[in-house]
Design an enzyme around this catalytic site. Structure first.
Site, PDB file in Angstrom:
ATOM      1  N   GLU A  81     -47.533 -17.008 -12.598  1.00  0.00           N
ATOM      2  CA  GLU A  81     -47.602 -17.814 -11.364  1.00  0.00           C
ATOM      3  C   GLU A  81     -46.839 -19.116 -11.551  1.00  0.00           C
ATOM      4  O   GLU A  81     -46.999 -19.782 -12.591  1.00  0.00           O
ATOM      5  CB  GLU A  81     -49.078 -18.088 -11.043  1.00  0.00           C
ATOM      6  CG  GLU A  81     -49.384 -18.095  -9.582  1.00  0.00           C
ATOM      7  CD  GLU A  81     -49.195 -16.722  -8.943  1.00  0.00           C
ATOM      8  OE1 GLU A  81     -48.109 -16.474  -8.385  1.00  0.00           O
ATOM      9  OE2 GLU A  81     -50.135 -15.914  -8.991  1.00  0.00           O
ATOM     10  N   HIS A  82     -46.034 -19.453 -10.556  1.00  0.00           N
ATOM     11  CA  HIS A  82     -45.182 -20.652 -10.598  1.00  0.00           C
ATOM     12  C   HIS A  82     -44.192 -20.588 -11.760  1.00  0.00           C
ATOM     13  O   HIS A  82     -43.802 -21.611 -12.311  1.00  0.00           O
ATOM     14  CB  HIS A  82     -46.024 -21.933 -10.655  1.00  0.00           C
ATOM     15  CG  HIS A  82     -46.772 -22.180  -9.366  1.00  0.00           C
ATOM     16  ND1 HIS A  82     -46.179 -22.751  -8.265  1.00  0.00           N
ATOM     17  CD2 HIS A  82     -48.042 -21.887  -9.003  1.00  0.00           C
ATOM     18  CE1 HIS A  82     -47.074 -22.821  -7.278  1.00  0.00           C
ATOM     19  NE2 HIS A  82     -48.207 -22.291  -7.698  1.00  0.00           N
TER      20      HIS A  82
ATOM     21  N   GLY B 295     -51.643 -15.790   0.249  1.00  0.00           N
ATOM     22  CA  GLY B 295     -50.962 -15.571  -1.031  1.00  0.00           C
ATOM     23  C   GLY B 295     -50.598 -14.124  -1.286  1.00  0.00           C
ATOM     24  O   GLY B 295     -50.360 -13.735  -2.433  1.00  0.00           O
TER      25      GLY B 295
ATOM     26  N   SER C  13     -47.984 -12.657   0.408  1.00  0.00           N
ATOM     27  CA  SER C  13     -46.562 -12.526   0.778  1.00  0.00           C
ATOM     28  C   SER C  13     -46.327 -11.843   2.114  1.00  0.00           C
ATOM     29  O   SER C  13     -45.438 -10.994   2.237  1.00  0.00           O
ATOM     30  CB  SER C  13     -45.778 -11.780  -0.308  1.00  0.00           C
ATOM     31  OG  SER C  13     -45.703 -12.570  -1.437  1.00  0.00           O
ATOM     32  N   SER C  14     -47.084 -12.255   3.120  1.00  0.00           N
ATOM     33  CA  SER C  14     -46.807 -11.704   4.446  1.00  0.00           C
ATOM     34  C   SER C  14     -45.413 -12.113   4.912  1.00  0.00           C
ATOM     35  O   SER C  14     -44.731 -11.345   5.599  1.00  0.00           O
ATOM     36  CB  SER C  14     -47.858 -12.160   5.454  1.00  0.00           C
ATOM     37  OG  SER C  14     -47.906 -13.566   5.499  1.00  0.00           O
ATOM     38  N   SER C  15     -44.948 -13.288   4.514  1.00  0.00           N
ATOM     39  CA  SER C  15     -43.611 -13.710   4.968  1.00  0.00           C
ATOM     40  C   SER C  15     -42.519 -12.870   4.300  1.00  0.00           C
ATOM     41  O   SER C  15     -41.571 -12.444   4.954  1.00  0.00           O
ATOM     42  CB  SER C  15     -43.391 -15.204   4.756  1.00  0.00           C
ATOM     43  OG  SER C  15     -43.542 -15.547   3.409  1.00  0.00           O
TER      44      SER C  15
ATOM     45  N   GLU D   5     -35.953 -17.561   3.678  1.00  0.00           N
ATOM     46  CA  GLU D   5     -37.183 -18.363   3.568  1.00  0.00           C
ATOM     47  C   GLU D   5     -36.859 -19.813   3.194  1.00  0.00           C
ATOM     48  O   GLU D   5     -37.415 -20.749   3.756  1.00  0.00           O
ATOM     49  CB  GLU D   5     -38.111 -17.722   2.525  1.00  0.00           C
ATOM     50  CG  GLU D   5     -39.390 -18.489   2.329  1.00  0.00           C
ATOM     51  CD  GLU D   5     -40.642 -17.645   2.483  1.00  0.00           C
ATOM     52  OE1 GLU D   5     -40.549 -16.426   2.712  1.00  0.00           O
ATOM     53  OE2 GLU D   5     -41.726 -18.223   2.375  1.00  0.00           O
TER      54      GLU D   5
ATOM     55  N   ASP E 268     -41.563 -12.914  -4.594  1.00  0.00           N
ATOM     56  CA  ASP E 268     -42.210 -12.225  -3.475  1.00  0.00           C
ATOM     57  C   ASP E 268     -41.265 -11.225  -2.828  1.00  0.00           C
ATOM     58  O   ASP E 268     -41.639 -10.098  -2.492  1.00  0.00           O
ATOM     59  CB  ASP E 268     -42.661 -13.226  -2.411  1.00  0.00           C
ATOM     60  CG  ASP E 268     -43.595 -14.271  -2.981  1.00  0.00           C
ATOM     61  OD1 ASP E 268     -44.087 -14.070  -4.105  1.00  0.00           O
ATOM     62  OD2 ASP E 268     -43.817 -15.281  -2.296  1.00  0.00           O
TER      63      ASP E 268
ATOM     64  N   TYR F  12     -46.354 -27.256  -3.058  1.00  0.00           N
ATOM     65  CA  TYR F  12     -45.463 -26.298  -3.727  1.00  0.00           C
ATOM     66  C   TYR F  12     -44.117 -26.918  -4.078  1.00  0.00           C
ATOM     67  O   TYR F  12     -43.660 -26.863  -5.233  1.00  0.00           O
ATOM     68  CB  TYR F  12     -45.268 -25.076  -2.824  1.00  0.00           C
ATOM     69  CG  TYR F  12     -44.432 -23.984  -3.442  1.00  0.00           C
ATOM     70  CD1 TYR F  12     -45.008 -22.987  -4.206  1.00  0.00           C
ATOM     71  CD2 TYR F  12     -43.049 -23.959  -3.274  1.00  0.00           C
ATOM     72  CE1 TYR F  12     -44.253 -21.985  -4.775  1.00  0.00           C
ATOM     73  CE2 TYR F  12     -42.275 -22.964  -3.842  1.00  0.00           C
ATOM     74  CZ  TYR F  12     -42.883 -21.986  -4.592  1.00  0.00           C
ATOM     75  OH  TYR F  12     -42.119 -21.009  -5.169  1.00  0.00           O
TER      76      TYR F  12
HETATM   77  C1  GLA Z   1     -45.113 -18.349  -3.660  1.00  0.00           C
HETATM   78  C2  GLA Z   1     -43.595 -18.308  -3.757  1.00  0.00           C
HETATM   79  C3  GLA Z   1     -43.162 -17.534  -5.002  1.00  0.00           C
HETATM   80  C4  GLA Z   1     -43.872 -18.048  -6.253  1.00  0.00           C
HETATM   81  C5  GLA Z   1     -45.375 -18.180  -6.019  1.00  0.00           C
HETATM   82  C6  GLA Z   1     -46.084 -18.865  -7.167  1.00  0.00           C
HETATM   83  O1  GLA Z   1     -45.617 -17.068  -3.460  1.00  0.00           O
HETATM   84  O2  GLA Z   1     -43.033 -17.723  -2.620  1.00  0.00           O
HETATM   85  O3  GLA Z   1     -41.760 -17.596  -5.137  1.00  0.00           O
HETATM   86  O4  GLA Z   1     -43.304 -19.245  -6.685  1.00  0.00           O
HETATM   87  O5  GLA Z   1     -45.663 -18.916  -4.834  1.00  0.00           O
HETATM   88  O6  GLA Z   1     -46.022 -18.083  -8.311  1.00  0.00           O
END
Ligand code: GLA
Length: 363
Positions: free
Chosen positions: A33-34, A120, A122-124, A156, A168, A217
């Site tokens: 993550e991140h 969280g 990833s609907s987008s 995005e 994502d 973010y």
């Molecule tokens: C969101 C972003 C991803 C990633 C995550 C964190 O989902 O779209 O690119 O950075 O946060 O891991």
């Protein structure tokens, strides 16, 4: 295609059959993550919920976009972007495809989705990838699945205002629901990885909404870039020893330590043969996201700790960008339903509105 809800939704709104239909899944990130905007490693898996897009050419220029359940049809054109946030994802994809040489006619576009939004999953990205797949099919474009993910990410960043990484969109474009996708976000090298034997993925929403663009973010990303600059490396991916972070100011040191240790956890996880060992890495990831990266919330911490107390749960952590949204757990497959019911009951008894998102509950 008759009888399909997407096609009949399109027919109801636009009065005729679509010329092309496509879909794409949401994703849940198991570990990493991140790390993607730091050129690091990620380990997402697709979920069974999907976004579906249908399109038909029309003689008038410009676009008419209808999202199931969103009321009015939105009208926009290349030189008149839509005001609605969800439409900006579609608009961004159309602009990016045109910038790659696609000759885009006037279109009627219908979208429907069961990917949970703002949690969280990833609907987008699912909307972007499904839109680009539909355009690819309609116009016979030659973009491969990696190019689709790259265009979706740029849509995005440039049109929805989130300076996101590529995880994502790569997950939505390339992952499936049976195995996780190990992705090196620097080289885009990837391979599919089996989950430890006998395990299954559980996702529970905390009921606390999260808006990625409005969250910290972009600030976290800027802090990582500053840390990399001070260390004289192109990205934090170049660092694999936390001792090297000692010269950083305390806040940047904690941010960078999360990234360095999280990359290591992904690589350890893909070598794990047991759910227990994999789960311990998820627990460590949550602690790092909470203490070093500071993207958790009291509700996410509570939900994660309730999950971790269940005997059938191997490990749990927040998933996605954080600041609200959902938690993911790796469970013994046979004990998943009971663990999920116990945790939701305990969490909601504390006054929250948690609910199971994966595996999806039948309507
Ligand atoms: C969101 C972003 C991803 C990633 C995550 C964190 O989902 O779209 O690119 O950075 O946060 O891991």
């Amino acid at each position: 295609m008759k009888g399909d809800p997407l096609t009949s939704g399109f027919e109801q709104v636009f009065g005729g059959a679509p010329d092309a239909v496509a879909d794409a899944p949401g994703r849940v990130n198991l570990l990493g993550e991140h790390t993607d905007y730091n050129d690091g490693f990620v380990l997402p898996i697709a979920i069974s919920q999907r976004t579906r897009v249908a399109m038909r050419r029309r003689s008038a220029p410009g676009f008419a976009l209808h999202a199931q359940g969103q009321g009015d049809t939105v009208h926009f054109a290349f030189d008149a972007p839509p005001g609605q946030h969800f439409a900006s994802y579609v608009y961004g994809c159309l602009v990016l495809a045109r910038s790659r040489g696609a000759d885009i006619p006037g279109l009627q576009i219908h979208v429907d989705s069961d990917v949970p939004m703002g949690v969280g999953l990833s609907s987008s990205a699912a909307l972007e990838v499904a839109t680009l797949r539909c355009l690819r099919q309609l116009l016979g474009l030659s973009f491969d699945d990696v190019a689709v993910a790259q265009l979706a990410q740029r849509a995005e960043i440039e049109h929805a205002g989130v300076n996101c990484g590529i995880m994502d969109q790569m997950a939505s474009s390339l992952a499936d629901t049976s195995r996780a996708l190990l992705l090196d976000t620097r080289s885009l090298e990837r391979r599919m990885v089996d989950l430890p034997r006998g395990t299954a993925v559980l996702v529970i929403d905390s009921g606390v909404a999260r808006t990625l663009a409005g969250s910290g973010y972009n600030e976290r990303r800027a802090q990582c870039e500053e840390a990399a600059r001070l260390l004289g490396v192109a990205s934090l991916r170049e660092v694999d020893d936390v001792q090297r972070l000692a010269s950083l100011p305390p806040l940047l040191q904690r941010r960078a330590r999360h990234v360095v240790t999280e990359n290591a956890r992904v690589l350890q996880a893909v070598a794990c043969s047991t759910g227990r060992a994999f789960g311990e890495l998820m627990n460590a990831s949550h602690a790092s996201l909470r203490d070093d990266y500071e993207v958790s919330t009291p509700e996410l911490d509570l939900l994660v700790s309730l999950l971790q107390q269940q005997p059938a749960v191997h490990g749990a952590r927040l998933t996605g960008a954080g600041f609200g949204g959902a938690c993911v757990a790796l469970c013994e497959a046979g004990g998943l339903q009971q663990a999920a019911a116990n945790v939701v009951a305990q969490y909601n008894a504390a006054g929250h509105r948690g609910q199971v998102l994966v595996p999806p509950v039948a309507p």
